[in-house]
Scaffold this active site. Structure first.
Site: not given
Length: 270
Positions: A220, A126
């Protein structure tokens, strides 16, 4: 055509099997294995083209002579089965990347792979920028930080979230700050990205995990510094439709890796 077997028939294993069944990944799905056989049966019943063996043991799975085994189960599955797979000269795709932050596990798998010529593959997951981190690692990464913000429901059930009233949160709350090796134990389904960063950079990131009721994506933020470069990367990922703990991008990165490993040919028109 490459022969593929899957360990773990949960949400991610199901998507992998469907990708093979639909021809998105050009391969033969020869075996499924899960500690709960019912999951395998439910998955197999929904496939249109493939009729994989529902293995009752790793030995049965390996008996189907796969060229590639995809681990989509757990860190424990990597520790329990990874070495046996590699010793047979079979390539292994590790999705529970946190297992590789344990030095004993990592060295056992590395030794088995080197002895037979098998390879261990880890998807990018990811996050972006792993290639740059690998390059930076040649001179040393001086600082590496991962800040992860997720909707509270995406953290539900994680050992590291015990005692936190996730449903009652009305504002962001920091629920973990510490090394990646501890983060992957406390949040095994949430921060595989931390392990991927550590493997690429050659050092553990400092990990901060925030339960944030104001977001609907898995966010993130990566900061890395070395004497050759400074990186600041922010990725905002939509959760996978069937599993809020996993980013959709992480699932697609797995499919993309399998397409590459099986020699699938595809054209991207821009």
């Amino acid at each position: 055509m490459k022969r593929v077997a899957v360990i773990g028939c949960g949400n991610i294993g199901t998507e992998i099997a469907r990708a093979v069944d639909k021809g998105v990944v050009r391969a033969r799905l020869v075996a499924l294995y899960d500690i709960e056989p019912g999951r395998c049966r439910r998955l197999a019943s929904g496939l249109e083209r493939e009729r994989p063996l529902i293995a009752e043991s790793l030995g049965q799975l390996l008996g189907q002579r796969p060229d590639l085994v995809v681990e989509a189960a757990s860190q424990e599955a990597v520790r329990q089965y990874g070495e046996q797979i590699l010793k047979r000269g079979i390539d292994l795709v590790v999705l529970s990347v946190g297992a590789l932050l344990d030095s004993e596990t990592r060295e056992r798998l590395r030794g088995a792979a080197e002895a037979t010529g098998a390879r261990i593959h880890v998807p990018s997951g990811a996050v972006a920028g792993l290639d740059a981190l690998k390059s930076m690692s040649l001179v040393g990464v001086d600082r590496l930080v991962l800040r992860t913000r997720k909707p509270p429901r995406a953290l539900a059930g994680a050992p590291g979230a015990r005692g936190v009233d996730l449903e009652g949160l009305r504002e962001p709350r920091l629920i973990y700050r510490g090394p990646a090796s501890e983060a992957v134990k406390l949040f095994p389904a949430n921060v595989n990205i931390a392990a991927a960063l550590a493997l690429a950079a050659g050092r553990e990131p400092l990990v901060e995990i925030v339960a944030d009721p104001t977001v609907d994506r898995n966010i993130h933020e990566v900061e890395a510094e070395s004497k050759v470069s400074r990186l600041h990367i922010v990725v905002e990922n939509v959760p996978s439709p069937r599993n809020p703990r996993t980013s959709y991008l992480a699932l697609l990165s797995i499919i993309d890796l399998l397409r590459s490993l099986t020699g699938s040919v595809y054209i991207i028109a821009g």
